[in-house]
Motif scaffolding. Sequence first.
Motif, PDB file in Angstrom:
ATOM      1  N   GLY A  17     -26.678  17.707 -32.869  1.00 29.60           N
ATOM      2  CA  GLY A  17     -26.070  19.023 -32.860  1.00 29.60           C
ATOM      3  C   GLY A  17     -24.496  19.087 -32.827  1.00 29.60           C
ATOM      4  N   HIS A  18     -24.048  17.676 -32.484  1.00 36.82           N
ATOM      5  CA  HIS A  18     -22.439  17.848 -32.421  1.00 36.82           C
ATOM      6  C   HIS A  18     -21.825  17.824 -33.583  1.00 36.82           C
ATOM      7  N   LYS A  19     -20.718  18.564 -33.721  1.00 34.11           N
ATOM      8  CA  LYS A  19     -20.077  18.815 -34.941  1.00 34.11           C
ATOM      9  C   LYS A  19     -18.445  18.081 -34.455  1.00 34.11           C
ATOM     10  N   GLU A  20     -18.029  17.480 -35.434  1.00 32.03           N
ATOM     11  CA  GLU A  20     -16.783  16.967 -35.139  1.00 32.03           C
ATOM     12  C   GLU A  20     -15.551  17.027 -36.532  1.00 32.03           C
ATOM     13  N   GLU A  21     -14.718  17.394 -36.425  1.00 31.82           N
ATOM     14  CA  GLU A  21     -13.902  17.503 -37.565  1.00 31.82           C
ATOM     15  C   GLU A  21     -12.587  16.558 -37.498  1.00 31.82           C
ATOM     16  N   VAL A  22     -12.215  15.846 -38.268  1.00 30.91           N
ATOM     17  CA  VAL A  22     -11.235  14.809 -38.482  1.00 30.91           C
ATOM     18  C   VAL A  22     -10.562  15.082 -39.967  1.00 30.91           C
ATOM     19  N   ARG A  23      -9.216  14.949 -39.915  1.00 34.34           N
ATOM     20  CA  ARG A  23      -8.307  15.156 -41.090  1.00 34.34           C
ATOM     21  C   ARG A  23      -7.846  13.905 -41.659  1.00 34.34           C
ATOM     22  N   GLU A  58      -5.431   9.319 -29.067  1.00 33.39           N
ATOM     23  CA  GLU A  58      -6.814   9.602 -29.029  1.00 33.39           C
ATOM     24  C   GLU A  58      -7.527   8.899 -30.098  1.00 33.39           C
ATOM     25  N   TYR A  59      -8.883   8.306 -29.925  1.00 35.59           N
ATOM     26  CA  TYR A  59      -9.509   7.849 -30.788  1.00 35.59           C
ATOM     27  C   TYR A  59     -10.969   8.130 -30.778  1.00 35.59           C
ATOM     28  N   MET A  60     -11.896   8.004 -31.960  1.00 35.34           N
ATOM     29  CA  MET A  60     -13.106   8.526 -31.817  1.00 35.34           C
ATOM     30  C   MET A  60     -13.975   7.309 -32.424  1.00 35.34           C
ATOM     31  N   VAL A  61     -14.948   7.078 -32.020  1.00 34.85           N
ATOM     32  CA  VAL A  61     -16.097   6.059 -32.269  1.00 34.85           C
ATOM     33  C   VAL A  61     -17.549   6.795 -32.567  1.00 34.85           C
ATOM     34  N   ILE A  62     -17.989   6.263 -33.646  1.00 34.03           N
ATOM     35  CA  ILE A  62     -19.426   7.049 -33.928  1.00 34.03           C
ATOM     36  C   ILE A  62     -20.519   5.826 -34.364  1.00 34.03           C
ATOM     37  N   ARG A  63     -21.639   6.035 -34.058  1.00 34.22           N
ATOM     38  CA  ARG A  63     -22.563   5.249 -34.613  1.00 34.22           C
ATOM     39  C   ARG A  63     -22.806   5.731 -35.953  1.00 34.22           C
ATOM     40  N   PRO A  64     -22.922   4.918 -37.204  1.00 32.51           N
ATOM     41  CA  PRO A  64     -23.167   5.242 -38.615  1.00 32.51           C
ATOM     42  C   PRO A  64     -24.292   6.024 -38.703  1.00 32.51           C
ATOM     43  N   LYS A  65     -25.345   5.382 -38.059  1.00 34.00           N
ATOM     44  CA  LYS A  65     -26.835   5.927 -38.311  1.00 34.00           C
ATOM     45  C   LYS A  65     -27.001   7.425 -37.756  1.00 34.00           C
ATOM     46  N   SER A  66     -25.906   7.763 -36.758  1.00 33.51           N
ATOM     47  CA  SER A  66     -26.048   9.152 -36.281  1.00 33.51           C
ATOM     48  C   SER A  66     -25.412  10.212 -36.973  1.00 33.51           C
TER      49      SER A  66
END
Length: 83
Positions: A17-23, A58-66
């Motif tokens: 349910g997390h939502k993130e916005e990048v530009r 700042e940086y963000m990393v995610i798992r593509p599968k998620s």
Amino acid sequence: MPRKPDEYAVNLLISGGHKEEVRFTSVQDFQKWYSTELMSKSDSEDFVNVPIKNIQGEYMVIRPKSVLAIRVEPVFLSSVERF
């Protein structure tokens, strides 16, 4: 003459349910990141970098599968912001 967006807001819906916005500055920049980093590793549990160009240090990393869904929205800085 059609207006050209100043940037693109990319909303990522992540499992849990997390939502993130990048530009991104252009839709081509987003498409390049999406096709090389996210789509090519869509079933991977390894972390990939998400470019955050408008926030220093700042940086963000995610798992593509998620990543469950992506919404790309053009942003016109001269228009009225809607919340």
